[in-house]
Design a protein around this motif. Structure first.
Motif, mmCIF file in Angstrom:
data_model
loop_
_atom_site.group_PDB
_atom_site.id
_atom_site.type_symbol
_atom_site.label_atom_id
_atom_site.label_comp_id
_atom_site.label_asym_id
_atom_site.label_seq_id
_atom_site.Cartn_x
_atom_site.Cartn_y
_atom_site.Cartn_z
ATOM 1 N N THR A 98 5.707 22.926 56.982
ATOM 2 C CA THR A 98 5.909 24.133 56.195
ATOM 3 C C THR A 98 4.690 24.320 55.311
ATOM 4 O OG1 THR A 98 8.305 23.787 56.137
ATOM 5 C CG2 THR A 98 7.382 25.317 54.527
ATOM 6 N N ALA A 99 4.162 25.536 55.257
ATOM 7 C CA ALA A 99 2.987 25.815 54.439
ATOM 8 C C ALA A 99 3.298 26.925 53.449
ATOM 9 C CB ALA A 99 1.804 26.222 55.310
ATOM 10 N N ILE A 100 2.866 26.736 52.214
ATOM 11 C CA ILE A 100 2.960 27.767 51.184
ATOM 12 C C ILE A 100 1.540 28.179 50.819
ATOM 13 C CG2 ILE A 100 3.758 28.356 48.877
ATOM 14 C CD1 ILE A 100 5.854 26.153 49.138
ATOM 15 N N CYS A 101 1.239 29.462 50.996
ATOM 16 C CA CYS A 101 -0.072 29.994 50.656
ATOM 17 C C CYS A 101 0.084 30.922 49.460
ATOM 18 C CB CYS A 101 -0.666 30.779 51.821
ATOM 19 S SG CYS A 101 -0.958 29.810 53.304
ATOM 20 N N GLY A 102 -0.631 30.649 48.389
ATOM 21 C CA GLY A 102 -0.521 31.461 47.185
ATOM 22 C C GLY A 102 -1.871 31.934 46.702
ATOM 23 N N ALA A 103 -1.873 33.054 45.982
ATOM 24 C CA ALA A 103 -3.104 33.589 45.410
ATOM 25 C C ALA A 103 -2.739 34.602 44.336
ATOM 26 C CB ALA A 103 -3.969 34.248 46.491
ATOM 27 N N ASP A 158 -5.794 40.049 48.566
ATOM 28 C CA ASP A 158 -7.150 39.841 49.056
ATOM 29 C C ASP A 158 -7.671 38.445 48.777
ATOM 30 O OD1 ASP A 158 -7.225 40.505 46.285
ATOM 31 O OD2 ASP A 158 -9.381 40.889 46.454
ATOM 32 N N ARG A 159 -6.972 37.680 47.946
ATOM 33 C CA ARG A 159 -7.384 36.315 47.627
ATOM 34 C C ARG A 159 -6.666 35.271 48.481
ATOM 35 N NH1 ARG A 159 -12.079 36.041 44.632
ATOM 36 N NH2 ARG A 159 -12.232 38.024 43.512
ATOM 37 N N LEU A 160 -5.799 35.709 49.361
ATOM 38 C CA LEU A 160 -5.160 34.781 50.295
ATOM 39 C C LEU A 160 -6.142 34.364 51.377
ATOM 40 C CD1 LEU A 160 -1.757 36.640 50.697
ATOM 41 C CD2 LEU A 160 -2.046 34.370 49.671
ATOM 42 N N SER A 161 -5.888 33.228 51.984
ATOM 43 C CA SER A 161 -6.766 32.733 53.041
ATOM 44 C C SER A 161 -5.966 31.984 54.092
ATOM 45 C CB SER A 161 -7.835 31.793 52.450
ATOM 46 O OG SER A 161 -8.629 31.204 53.458
ATOM 47 N N SER A 162 -6.377 32.155 55.354
ATOM 48 C CA SER A 162 -5.898 31.332 56.475
ATOM 49 C C SER A 162 -4.396 31.440 56.728
ATOM 50 C CB SER A 162 -6.283 29.864 56.250
ATOM 51 O OG SER A 162 -7.667 29.730 56.022
ATOM 52 N N VAL A 163 -3.778 32.542 56.304
ATOM 53 C CA VAL A 163 -2.342 32.704 56.531
ATOM 54 C C VAL A 163 -2.031 32.791 58.024
ATOM 55 C CG1 VAL A 163 -0.347 34.187 56.114
ATOM 56 C CG2 VAL A 163 -2.011 33.796 54.281
ATOM 57 N N GLU A 164 -2.818 33.548 58.770
ATOM 58 C CA GLU A 164 -2.574 33.690 60.203
ATOM 59 C C GLU A 164 -2.785 32.361 60.927
ATOM 60 O OE1 GLU A 164 -4.822 36.836 61.881
ATOM 61 O OE2 GLU A 164 -3.976 38.378 60.566
ATOM 62 N N VAL A 179 5.390 29.550 57.393
ATOM 63 C CA VAL A 179 4.546 29.922 56.259
ATOM 64 C C VAL A 179 5.308 30.788 55.272
ATOM 65 C CG1 VAL A 179 2.452 31.133 55.531
ATOM 66 C CG2 VAL A 179 2.427 29.761 57.607
ATOM 67 N N VAL A 180 5.159 30.446 53.989
ATOM 68 C CA VAL A 180 5.663 31.250 52.887
ATOM 69 C C VAL A 180 4.461 31.713 52.072
ATOM 70 C CG1 VAL A 180 7.095 31.300 50.822
ATOM 71 C CG2 VAL A 180 7.814 29.938 52.799
ATOM 72 N N VAL A 181 4.398 33.006 51.769
ATOM 73 C CA VAL A 181 3.283 33.579 51.019
ATOM 74 C C VAL A 181 3.765 33.997 49.634
ATOM 75 C CG1 VAL A 181 1.646 35.503 50.879
ATOM 76 C CG2 VAL A 181 2.060 34.356 53.070
ATOM 77 N N THR A 182 2.985 33.653 48.617
ATOM 78 C CA THR A 182 3.272 34.103 47.251
ATOM 79 C C THR A 182 2.013 34.705 46.651
ATOM 80 O OG1 THR A 182 2.661 32.053 46.102
ATOM 81 C CG2 THR A 182 4.905 32.192 46.977
ATOM 82 N N THR A 183 2.165 35.737 45.839
ATOM 83 C CA THR A 183 1.049 36.297 45.074
ATOM 84 C C THR A 183 1.518 36.558 43.647
ATOM 85 O OG1 THR A 183 1.632 38.511 45.920
ATOM 86 C CG2 THR A 183 -0.197 37.360 46.991
ATOM 87 N N ASP A 184 0.617 36.387 42.714
ATOM 88 C CA ASP A 184 0.955 36.594 41.305
ATOM 89 C C ASP A 184 1.407 38.028 41.038
ATOM 90 O OD1 ASP A 184 0.027 34.029 41.160
ATOM 91 O OD2 ASP A 184 -1.655 34.458 39.821
ATOM 92 N N TRP A 200 4.555 32.096 41.763
ATOM 93 C CA TRP A 200 3.635 31.002 42.006
ATOM 94 C C TRP A 200 4.102 30.150 43.182
ATOM 95 C CZ3 TRP A 200 2.998 28.962 36.279
ATOM 96 C CH2 TRP A 200 2.333 29.940 35.533
ATOM 97 N N VAL A 201 3.188 29.332 43.696
ATOM 98 C CA VAL A 201 3.538 28.458 44.814
ATOM 99 C C VAL A 201 4.644 27.480 44.412
ATOM 100 C CG1 VAL A 201 1.292 28.635 45.965
ATOM 101 C CG2 VAL A 201 1.668 26.853 44.235
ATOM 102 N N THR A 202 4.654 27.076 43.146
ATOM 103 C CA THR A 202 5.682 26.127 42.706
ATOM 104 C C THR A 202 7.073 26.746 42.733
ATOM 105 O OG1 THR A 202 5.013 26.738 40.455
ATOM 106 C CG2 THR A 202 4.198 24.635 41.325
#
Length: 299
Positions: A155-160, A164-170, A178-183, A192-194
């Protein structure tokens, strides 16, 4: 509790393993380049480095060209290595990284690598959580691939801060849930990722992270509080990349329970999350080995 400031719970994690292969220095060609949101992805034709690389390691670039006054290299995490190529994701910020991000296909650049200690692998099949902040997520792609090959559910959590500040989600999406979070809520969940970690920790056996130091501290403390080992790839300024200049030292607790300043570029960049004294980064703790010789006294 250990009684050391900045730590939660008992020491669980072992030091990261030493790299299997020695680094090499090569002048390599940029095979491909593409913008990725706020970042630039460079693919280097570097077979000698690619065949030696392990997830968690980095490369150090000479920047500015042969007549530049930029004497110090720029260290960038390896995002992928295979088929004779090494991929990095560059965040343009200062003069060095901006010069590096401006390289075009066909340009050449002097690079040393792979450097640093890689992420340790768990027992085959161990469910793993990978947490990436900003372009730090790029460093987790190779790790995700190796874990999957060993039978581990990932499981991966990608946060930014923003989309536009996210990376490598695909790339991570091909290997992990994958779980994506943005502020600001511009992509995925707002937060947040936490925040996203809470629903995952109960079903994994190990946590890995790469990103800003504040995020690494929060991830490591959350993992330790849940009784899980964690490994973090720290983002410290690595001016030389080979352990000479001492600009990247961190207070890290050793296996003997004593704190020493460890060089991020050689003893790291991967450390056990509960061994880094995040609260004391940038300071001189009174109980670090050698502090008494420098006249530091206990509070």
């Amino acid at each position: 509790m250990t009684g050391r400031r900045g730590q939660v719970g008992p020491l669980l994690t072992s030091p990261a393993p030493r790299a299997t292969h020695r680094p090499v220095q090569r002048v390599v060609e940029v095979a491909r380049r593409r913008p990725v949101g706020a970042y630039v992805e460079l693919v280097l034709a570097a077979p000698d480095i690619a065949e030696r690389s392990e997830p968690g390691q980095f490369v150090a670039f000479a920047v500015g060209g042969p007549t530049s006054a930029h004497l110090l290299r720029r260290s960038i995490a390896i995002a992928g290595a295979g088929d004779g190529e090494v991929t990095v994701v560059v965040a343009p910020h200062g003069p060095g990284s901006t010069w590096l991000a401006a390289l075009q296909a066909g340009d050449t650049v002097d690079v040393v690598g792979p450097l640093g200690r890689p992420y340790p692998m768990p027992a085959d099949g161990t469910p793993a959580l990978l947490v990436g902040g900003g372009y730090g997520a790029a460093a987790l792609v190779g790790l995700a691939a190796r874990l999957r090959a060993a039978g581990s559910p990932v499981t991966a959590i990608c946060g930014a801060a923003s989309a536009d500040r996210l990376s490598s989600v695909e790339e991570l999406g091909e290997l992990a849930e994958v779980v994506v979070t943005t502020d600001d809520g511009s992509a995925g969940r707002q937060g947040w990722v936490t925040d996203a970690m809470a629903g995952v920790l109960g079903r994994v056996g190990v946590v890995y992270a790469c990103g800003p130091m504040g995020m690494l501290r929060a991830v490591a403390e959350g993992a330790t509080a849940a009784g899980l080992p964690s490994y973090v790839a720290v983002e410290e300024s690595m001016a030389c990349g080979v352990g000479v200049c001492m600009t990247c030292v961190l207070p890290v607790v050793g296996e003997d329970g004593r704190t020493r300043f460890s060089r991020s570029c050689t003893e790291g960049p991967v450390f056990g999350g509960d061994r880094v004294r995040f609260a004391d980064v940038g300071a001189l703790p009174w109980d670090v080995v050698g502090a008494d010789a420098m006249g530091v006294v206990a509070p």
